[in-house]
Design a protein around this motif. Structure first.
Motif, PDB file in Angstrom:
ATOM      1  N   THR A   1       0.820  -1.207   0.000  1.00 52.64           N
ATOM      2  CA  THR A   1       0.000   0.000   0.000  1.00 52.64           C
ATOM      3  C   THR A   1       0.856   1.261   0.000  1.00 52.64           C
ATOM      4  N   LEU A   2       0.580   2.137  -0.958  1.00 52.59           N
ATOM      5  CA  LEU A   2       1.282   3.412  -1.030  1.00 52.59           C
ATOM      6  C   LEU A   2       0.678   4.358   0.001  1.00 52.59           C
ATOM      7  N   SER A   3       1.540   5.063   0.723  1.00 54.15           N
ATOM      8  CA  SER A   3       1.057   5.881   1.835  1.00 54.15           C
ATOM      9  C   SER A   3       0.831   7.349   1.494  1.00 54.15           C
ATOM     10  N   CYS A   4       1.386   7.826   0.371  1.00 55.67           N
ATOM     11  CA  CYS A   4       1.220   9.244   0.067  1.00 55.67           C
ATOM     12  C   CYS A   4       1.243   9.474  -1.446  1.00 55.67           C
ATOM     13  N   PRO A   5       0.533  10.485  -1.908  1.00 59.16           N
ATOM     14  CA  PRO A   5       0.509  10.790  -3.345  1.00 59.16           C
ATOM     15  C   PRO A   5       1.878  11.137  -3.924  1.00 59.16           C
ATOM     16  N   SER A   6       2.805  11.620  -3.105  1.00 54.00           N
ATOM     17  CA  SER A   6       4.136  11.947  -3.623  1.00 54.00           C
ATOM     18  C   SER A   6       4.894  10.692  -4.052  1.00 54.00           C
ATOM     19  N   CYS A   7       4.459   9.535  -3.546  1.00 55.82           N
ATOM     20  CA  CYS A   7       5.062   8.260  -3.958  1.00 55.82           C
ATOM     21  C   CYS A   7       4.873   8.061  -5.466  1.00 55.82           C
ATOM     22  N   ILE A   8       3.742   8.497  -5.972  1.00 57.56           N
ATOM     23  CA  ILE A   8       3.427   8.355  -7.397  1.00 57.56           C
ATOM     24  C   ILE A   8       4.505   9.051  -8.229  1.00 57.56           C
ATOM     25  N   LYS A   9       4.761  10.290  -7.923  1.00 59.43           N
ATOM     26  CA  LYS A   9       5.736  11.089  -8.673  1.00 59.43           C
ATOM     27  C   LYS A   9       7.127  10.463  -8.600  1.00 59.43           C
ATOM     28  N   LYS A  10       7.507  10.015  -7.420  1.00 56.41           N
ATOM     29  CA  LYS A  10       8.826   9.428  -7.207  1.00 56.41           C
ATOM     30  C   LYS A  10       9.027   8.182  -8.083  1.00 56.41           C
ATOM     31  N   ILE A  11       8.045   7.288  -8.091  1.00 56.24           N
ATOM     32  CA  ILE A  11       8.135   6.042  -8.857  1.00 56.24           C
ATOM     33  C   ILE A  11       8.063   6.327 -10.358  1.00 56.24           C
ATOM     34  N   GLU A  12       7.090   7.142 -10.774  1.00 56.13           N
ATOM     35  CA  GLU A  12       6.941   7.448 -12.201  1.00 56.13           C
ATOM     36  C   GLU A  12       8.187   8.127 -12.762  1.00 56.13           C
ATOM     37  N   THR A  13       8.754   9.070 -12.025  1.00 63.58           N
ATOM     38  CA  THR A  13       9.942   9.777 -12.485  1.00 63.58           C
ATOM     39  C   THR A  13      11.112   8.813 -12.661  1.00 63.58           C
ATOM     40  N   ALA A  14      11.332   7.949 -11.687  1.00 61.14           N
ATOM     41  CA  ALA A  14      12.454   7.008 -11.759  1.00 61.14           C
ATOM     42  C   ALA A  14      12.295   6.042 -12.927  1.00 61.14           C
ATOM     43  N   LEU A  15      11.093   5.521 -13.126  1.00 60.66           N
ATOM     44  CA  LEU A  15      10.885   4.568 -14.214  1.00 60.66           C
ATOM     45  C   LEU A  15      10.947   5.243 -15.581  1.00 60.66           C
ATOM     46  N   ASN A  16      10.343   6.417 -15.701  1.00 60.69           N
ATOM     47  CA  ASN A  16      10.339   7.110 -16.990  1.00 60.69           C
ATOM     48  C   ASN A  16      11.732   7.584 -17.416  1.00 60.69           C
ATOM     49  N   LYS A  17      12.653   7.731 -16.470  1.00 60.57           N
ATOM     50  CA  LYS A  17      14.029   8.105 -16.789  1.00 60.57           C
ATOM     51  C   LYS A  17      14.854   6.894 -17.223  1.00 60.57           C
ATOM     52  N   GLN A  18      14.373   5.701 -16.919  1.00 63.87           N
ATOM     53  CA  GLN A  18      15.131   4.491 -17.224  1.00 63.87           C
ATOM     54  C   GLN A  18      15.118   4.214 -18.729  1.00 63.87           C
ATOM     55  N   ALA A  19      16.275   3.878 -19.271  1.00 64.89           N
ATOM     56  CA  ALA A  19      16.401   3.587 -20.703  1.00 64.89           C
ATOM     57  C   ALA A  19      15.459   2.466 -21.109  1.00 64.89           C
ATOM     58  N   GLY A  20      14.740   2.670 -22.206  1.00 66.23           N
ATOM     59  CA  GLY A  20      13.842   1.653 -22.735  1.00 66.23           C
ATOM     60  C   GLY A  20      12.406   1.772 -22.283  1.00 66.23           C
ATOM     61  N   VAL A  21      12.154   2.594 -21.258  1.00 63.56           N
ATOM     62  CA  VAL A  21      10.781   2.745 -20.760  1.00 63.56           C
ATOM     63  C   VAL A  21      10.058   3.783 -21.609  1.00 63.56           C
ATOM     64  N   LYS A  22       8.950   3.375 -22.200  1.00 60.09           N
ATOM     65  CA  LYS A  22       8.149   4.290 -23.011  1.00 60.09           C
ATOM     66  C   LYS A  22       7.220   5.099 -22.114  1.00 60.09           C
ATOM     67  N   GLU A  23       6.582   4.405 -21.147  1.00 58.14           N
ATOM     68  CA  GLU A  23       5.637   5.080 -20.260  1.00 58.14           C
ATOM     69  C   GLU A  23       5.453   4.270 -18.988  1.00 58.14           C
ATOM     70  N   ALA A  24       5.372   4.971 -17.867  1.00 65.16           N
ATOM     71  CA  ALA A  24       5.110   4.337 -16.577  1.00 65.16           C
ATOM     72  C   ALA A  24       4.056   5.148 -15.845  1.00 65.16           C
ATOM     73  N   ASN A  25       3.065   4.454 -15.305  1.00 64.08           N
ATOM     74  CA  ASN A  25       1.981   5.107 -14.564  1.00 64.08           C
ATOM     75  C   ASN A  25       1.742   4.365 -13.253  1.00 64.08           C
ATOM     76  N   VAL A  26       1.456   5.136 -12.202  1.00 66.39           N
ATOM     77  CA  VAL A  26       1.158   4.570 -10.894  1.00 66.39           C
ATOM     78  C   VAL A  26      -0.297   4.859 -10.559  1.00 66.39           C
ATOM     79  N   LEU A  27      -1.003   3.824 -10.142  1.00 64.39           N
ATOM     80  CA  LEU A  27      -2.388   3.969  -9.681  1.00 64.39           C
ATOM     81  C   LEU A  27      -2.352   3.966  -8.155  1.00 64.39           C
ATOM     82  N   PHE A  28      -2.500   5.148  -7.558  1.00 69.33           N
ATOM     83  CA  PHE A  28      -2.312   5.319  -6.115  1.00 69.33           C
ATOM     84  C   PHE A  28      -3.250   4.445  -5.286  1.00 69.33           C
TER      85      PHE A  28
END
Length: 72
Positions: A10-37
């Motif tokens: 369970t994600l505890s805060c909405p800022s977790c979304i930004k943190k995970i999406e940013t890290a994955l979207n910066k990774q080489a080969g990732v076209k798109e990453a989305n988090v459903l809070f």
């Protein structure tokens, strides 16, 4: 392109979304990453010639969010 879904603890805060999406979207080969809070799920589309689902899971885990289940 491959799409993978990760079920997280369970994600505890909405800022977790930004943190995970940013890290994955910066990774080489990732076209798109989305988090459903509210469901604590991550959906990522990536080029399997550049990265793997295991590498994406490792990125999420290193951020401090344990992955409970992976579905490719």
């Amino acid at each position: 392109m491959t799409t993978v879904k990760f079920q997280l603890e369970t994600l505890s805060c909405p800022s977790c979304i930004k943190k995970i999406e940013t890290a994955l979207n910066k990774q080489a080969g990732v076209k798109e990453a989305n988090v459903l809070f509210h469901s604590s799920k991550v959906k990522a589309t990536f080029d399997e010639a550049i990265t793997t689902a295991e590498q994406l899971e490792e990125t999420i885990t290193k951020l401090g969010y344990p992955v409970l289940k992976t579905k490719v």
